[in-house]
Design an enzyme around this catalytic site. Sequence first.
Site, PDB file in Angstrom:
ATOM      1  N   GLU A 113       0.848  -1.188   0.000  1.00 63.58           N
ATOM      2  CA  GLU A 113       0.000   0.000   0.000  1.00 63.58           C
ATOM      3  C   GLU A 113       0.886   1.242   0.000  1.00 63.58           C
ATOM      4  O   GLU A 113       2.057   1.183   0.373  1.00 63.58           O
ATOM      5  CB  GLU A 113      -0.924  -0.003   1.224  1.00 63.58           C
ATOM      6  CG  GLU A 113      -0.187  -0.015   2.544  1.00 63.58           C
ATOM      7  CD  GLU A 113      -1.124  -0.403   3.698  1.00 63.58           C
ATOM      8  OE1 GLU A 113      -1.703   0.501   4.284  1.00 63.58           O
ATOM      9  OE2 GLU A 113      -1.252  -1.621   3.979  1.00 63.58           O
ATOM     10  N   LYS A 115       2.741   4.556   1.083  1.00 61.13           N
ATOM     11  CA  LYS A 115       3.155   5.156   2.349  1.00 61.13           C
ATOM     12  C   LYS A 115       2.834   6.639   2.240  1.00 61.13           C
ATOM     13  O   LYS A 115       3.492   7.378   1.506  1.00 61.13           O
ATOM     14  CB  LYS A 115       4.652   4.919   2.570  1.00 61.13           C
ATOM     15  CG  LYS A 115       5.140   5.371   3.929  1.00 61.13           C
ATOM     16  CD  LYS A 115       6.543   4.837   4.171  1.00 61.13           C
ATOM     17  CE  LYS A 115       7.065   5.154   5.555  1.00 61.13           C
ATOM     18  NZ  LYS A 115       7.014   6.551   5.942  1.00 61.13           N
ATOM     19  N   ASP A 117       2.592  10.476   2.968  1.00 62.09           N
ATOM     20  CA  ASP A 117       3.522  11.399   3.609  1.00 62.09           C
ATOM     21  C   ASP A 117       2.743  12.461   4.379  1.00 62.09           C
ATOM     22  O   ASP A 117       2.467  13.543   3.878  1.00 62.09           O
ATOM     23  CB  ASP A 117       4.403  12.050   2.537  1.00 62.09           C
ATOM     24  CG  ASP A 117       5.643  12.675   3.144  1.00 62.09           C
ATOM     25  OD1 ASP A 117       5.852  12.526   4.368  1.00 62.09           O
ATOM     26  OD2 ASP A 117       6.400  13.320   2.397  1.00 62.09           O
ATOM     27  N   TYR A 225      -4.949   3.014   8.012  1.00 59.07           N
ATOM     28  CA  TYR A 225      -4.143   1.917   7.484  1.00 59.07           C
ATOM     29  C   TYR A 225      -3.914   0.753   8.436  1.00 59.07           C
ATOM     30  O   TYR A 225      -3.305  -0.229   8.047  1.00 59.07           O
ATOM     31  CB  TYR A 225      -2.806   2.417   6.930  1.00 59.07           C
ATOM     32  CG  TYR A 225      -1.959   3.224   7.903  1.00 59.07           C
ATOM     33  CD1 TYR A 225      -1.481   2.661   9.072  1.00 59.07           C
ATOM     34  CD2 TYR A 225      -1.620   4.532   7.603  1.00 59.07           C
ATOM     35  CE1 TYR A 225      -0.705   3.395   9.948  1.00 59.07           C
ATOM     36  CE2 TYR A 225      -0.832   5.276   8.477  1.00 59.07           C
ATOM     37  CZ  TYR A 225      -0.385   4.701   9.643  1.00 59.07           C
ATOM     38  OH  TYR A 225       0.388   5.424  10.505  1.00 59.07           O
ATOM     39  N   LYS A 314      11.163   2.940   0.505  1.00 59.27           N
ATOM     40  CA  LYS A 314      11.188   4.401   0.332  1.00 59.27           C
ATOM     41  C   LYS A 314      11.565   4.771  -1.090  1.00 59.27           C
ATOM     42  O   LYS A 314      12.572   4.305  -1.616  1.00 59.27           O
ATOM     43  CB  LYS A 314      12.214   5.015   1.287  1.00 59.27           C
ATOM     44  CG  LYS A 314      11.859   4.827   2.752  1.00 59.27           C
ATOM     45  CD  LYS A 314      10.970   5.926   3.263  1.00 59.27           C
ATOM     46  CE  LYS A 314      11.806   7.014   3.901  1.00 59.27           C
ATOM     47  NZ  LYS A 314      10.985   8.007   4.600  1.00 59.27           N
ATOM     48  N   CYS A 408      21.596  43.041 -20.446  1.00 59.91           N
ATOM     49  CA  CYS A 408      21.583  41.614 -20.798  1.00 59.91           C
ATOM     50  C   CYS A 408      22.965  41.015 -20.547  1.00 59.91           C
ATOM     51  O   CYS A 408      23.966  41.563 -21.023  1.00 59.91           O
ATOM     52  CB  CYS A 408      21.199  41.448 -22.266  1.00 59.91           C
ATOM     53  SG  CYS A 408      21.393  39.760 -22.862  1.00 59.91           S
ATOM     54  N   CYS A 411      24.452  40.132 -24.314  1.00 60.92           N
ATOM     55  CA  CYS A 411      24.769  41.132 -25.338  1.00 60.92           C
ATOM     56  C   CYS A 411      24.895  42.548 -24.793  1.00 60.92           C
ATOM     57  O   CYS A 411      25.283  43.456 -25.525  1.00 60.92           O
ATOM     58  CB  CYS A 411      23.724  41.099 -26.453  1.00 60.92           C
ATOM     59  SG  CYS A 411      22.131  41.768 -25.953  1.00 60.92           S
ATOM     60  N   CYS A 426      15.520  40.993 -22.532  1.00 61.56           N
ATOM     61  CA  CYS A 426      16.626  41.670 -23.199  1.00 61.56           C
ATOM     62  C   CYS A 426      16.037  42.373 -24.419  1.00 61.56           C
ATOM     63  O   CYS A 426      15.298  41.770 -25.188  1.00 61.56           O
ATOM     64  CB  CYS A 426      17.663  40.639 -23.631  1.00 61.56           C
ATOM     65  SG  CYS A 426      18.751  41.228 -24.937  1.00 61.56           S
ATOM     66  N   CYS A 433      21.566  40.023 -29.962  1.00 59.84           N
ATOM     67  CA  CYS A 433      21.795  39.117 -28.842  1.00 59.84           C
ATOM     68  C   CYS A 433      22.047  37.678 -29.308  1.00 59.84           C
ATOM     69  O   CYS A 433      21.160  37.025 -29.857  1.00 59.84           O
ATOM     70  CB  CYS A 433      20.602  39.168 -27.893  1.00 59.84           C
ATOM     71  SG  CYS A 433      20.872  38.174 -26.423  1.00 59.84           S
TER      72      CYS A 433
HETATM   73  S1  IVH Z   1       1.709   0.968   8.953  1.00 63.29           S
HETATM   74  C1  IVH Z   1       4.278  -0.030  12.983  1.00 63.29           C
HETATM   75  N1  IVH Z   1       0.891   1.989   6.735  1.00 63.29           N
HETATM   76  O1  IVH Z   1       4.881   5.663   8.167  1.00 63.29           O
HETATM   77  C2  IVH Z   1       3.940   1.066  12.093  1.00 63.29           C
HETATM   78  N2  IVH Z   1       2.287   3.323   8.110  1.00 63.29           N
HETATM   79  O2  IVH Z   1       7.713   5.050   9.265  1.00 63.29           O
HETATM   80  C3  IVH Z   1       2.902   0.597  11.163  1.00 63.29           C
HETATM   81  N3  IVH Z   1       2.718   5.567   7.212  1.00 63.29           N
HETATM   82  O3  IVH Z   1       4.589   6.664  11.419  1.00 63.29           O
HETATM   83  C4  IVH Z   1       2.578   1.654  10.261  1.00 63.29           C
HETATM   84  N4  IVH Z   1       1.502   5.337   5.404  1.00 63.29           N
HETATM   85  O4  IVH Z   1       2.676   7.285   9.992  1.00 63.29           O
HETATM   86  C5  IVH Z   1       1.622   2.193   7.827  1.00 63.29           C
HETATM   87  N5  IVH Z   1       0.041   2.757   4.736  1.00 63.29           N
HETATM   88  C6  IVH Z   1       0.770   2.958   5.834  1.00 63.29           C
HETATM   89  C7  IVH Z   1       1.433   4.176   6.067  1.00 63.29           C
HETATM   90  C8  IVH Z   1       2.197   4.325   7.224  1.00 63.29           C
HETATM   91  C9  IVH Z   1       2.268   6.153   6.097  1.00 63.29           C
HETATM   92  C10 IVH Z   1       3.599   6.199   8.199  1.00 63.29           C
HETATM   93  C11 IVH Z   1       3.159   6.042   9.601  1.00 63.29           C
HETATM   94  C12 IVH Z   1       4.374   5.727  10.409  1.00 63.29           C
HETATM   95  C13 IVH Z   1       5.462   5.835   9.417  1.00 63.29           C
HETATM   96  C14 IVH Z   1       6.451   4.731   9.700  1.00 63.29           C
END
Ligand code: IVH
Length: 673
Positions: A113, A115, A117, A225, A314, A408, A411, A426, A433
């Site tokens: 899934e 991650k 941010d 999640y 990552k 410029c 030129c 310019c 130029c």
């Molecule tokens: S599961 C034991 N699922 O990533 C931690 N974390 O570096 C289990 N995060 O602080 C986390 N998307 O805030 C999980 N789909 C996702 C996520 C996720 C973002 C973040 C989470 C956590 C950090 C871990």
Amino acid sequence: MTDAAQRARDLRRRIDHHLHCYHVLDAPEISDAEYDALYDELVRLEAEHPELVVSESPTQRVGAAPQAGFRSVRHRQAMLSLDKTTDETGIADWMARTRRTLGEGSGVSFTCEPKIDGVAVALIYEQGRLVQAATRGDGETGEDVTANVRTIHSVPLILAGDGIPERFEVRGEVYMSHADFERYNLRARESAGKTLVNPRNGAAGSLRQLDPRLTAERPLSMFCYSLGWVEGDWQPLTHMEVLATLKKWRLRINPHVEEVTDAAACMEYLHRLQSARDGLGYDIDGAVIKVNALSQQAALGALSRTPRWALAFKFPAEEATTTVLAVDFQVGRTGAITPVARLEPVFVGGVTVSNATLHNMDEVARLELHVGDAVMIRRAGDVIPQVMAVIASRRPPQAVPVALPDRCPVCGSPVEREGEEAVARCTGGVNICAAQRKEGLKHFASRRAMDIEGLGDKLIDVLVEEGHVRRAADLYGLSAQTLAALPRLAEKSAANLVQAIDRSRETTLNRFLFALGIRDVGEATALGLARHFGTLDGLMAADQEALERVPDVGPVVASRILTWFAAEENRDAVAALRAAGVHWPESAPQAEAPQPLSGQTWVLTGTLTTMTRDEAKARLQSLGAKVAGSVSAKTHTVVAGAEAGSKLAKAEALGVRVIDETAFLAFLESTEA
Ligand code: IVH
């Protein structure tokens, strides 16, 4: 129950349902106006009958008064972080280790899934009601941000459905979408307020507002999640089941969750996710891979800070901080002067970056950029690196503000800014130029203009610097010997280049017009002009009024075209090109061409294989259609090329007519009869 109480309950249910459709399912069932009417009625009813106000009423999302500080919350179960990897080997190793720990032969399946941010948040629901939301903090103790999380429309204040346990904790990520981020910054700029540096900081800052009314002004979203703890009767078996059940209860789950059984399938998922990344509408910094079976998760357990049942993959970071060593000014084809930051090289978005565009002096002023500043830069996908923000607290005392040169840099001609325009130019023009000359030639030779293969930017620089070429027509007089004598050009390539230059003599009027590099005459306008006038002489004889009759040509563009052809050196340049043998088929003017699509709005999406987006746009405009960038109920037709995304989905949802490229071509052909 009184009638009023009955009605209030009914309104609350209906409003919650529509909030869920809109913010969680992305599939509204009623218009904004109809929603507002329901909401306003509930507000009125509650004002008349204050005893009917309950905390989970949708009117109470932004009810709380500002706080003096946040209460600390001790997490019943620590909120851990994730072990991470950045390569395929890391995933394969982790999967193998996981299988070994669980015992060979025990089937293991994994989930992938995005991650997200943002900021991790734990929600507690008691009897289906949201009673607490807390930040992760140090993992053991976080902050109570319930009042702020209540303002997030995708977080239900009350759950719906069967089998909801007495008390449970659900975890997820609170984030700010790109659209909400842009909207917020747009308003902040208009009111000269402080802009947010990136969506993540936007989410974190917004969650930590002591006044929930301010949080409500910076809209956030949340994806759930995972499960924390459960009290009561619910024993899910897998992560997938957890997510499906949470979704059924109206919590928002990311749609890109998939089950995989091996590292190869996982890599395939990651590649797809990476290509989808820019179109998601929110920031992700990678993916999370988890063991699907909860019993296996329990058996694997956790190390001190990270669970053994999950791994983060990552993506390369898209942002980094570095130092501005200098600011140079580049001169473009039309004389536009672009400030460019020369940076201490830094690895970002998977490559080493040492330059970033600053766009124009307004942007430099907005950033308050000084040479010597520490800056945050961003490089996402194939987008050129941008300076996002200056870290003013790290400004060294000897830092120098960036100023626009008054001459410029190439030129020496005076630099001017027209009226309120952000762009400085310019005033030298192509005759004086060398930068404008080089850039003009690069444009002339480019793929979408005269398409001279093998005539790259570096070669053009050398040809101009050594005096072989002053204007485009000179290209046609270049001999293979001259070219072969240049550094780094072998005899064979020189001969090929002469051939490519020769081939470019045969072109079309629209390519030729585009190649001339008249300011504001892009591909679409060039095609419109070519179709409208049919011949170059017809175009050159046109006055302002005649030009404005061309679809998509307004007063400004018309006057640019007039001015360009009025200049003697430009008319000479065109004559010289024709004398050098550049030619195209001329046709009868189409001034009176029928406009079968007049009054219709069309949208182009995805990739077309037989023409560029601009060409397709010009064709549609010449038939009288308006070409819009986004789909609405008023859209007549959507042309969907390969890999069409959200616009296609929206058209389908709205029942707008969609045609593919083949049908589009057939249609265009039918209009030519
Ligand atoms: S599961 C034991 N699922 O990533 C931690 N974390 O570096 C289990 N995060 O602080 C986390 N998307 O805030 C999980 N789909 C996702 C996520 C996720 C973002 C973040 C989470 C956590 C950090 C871990």
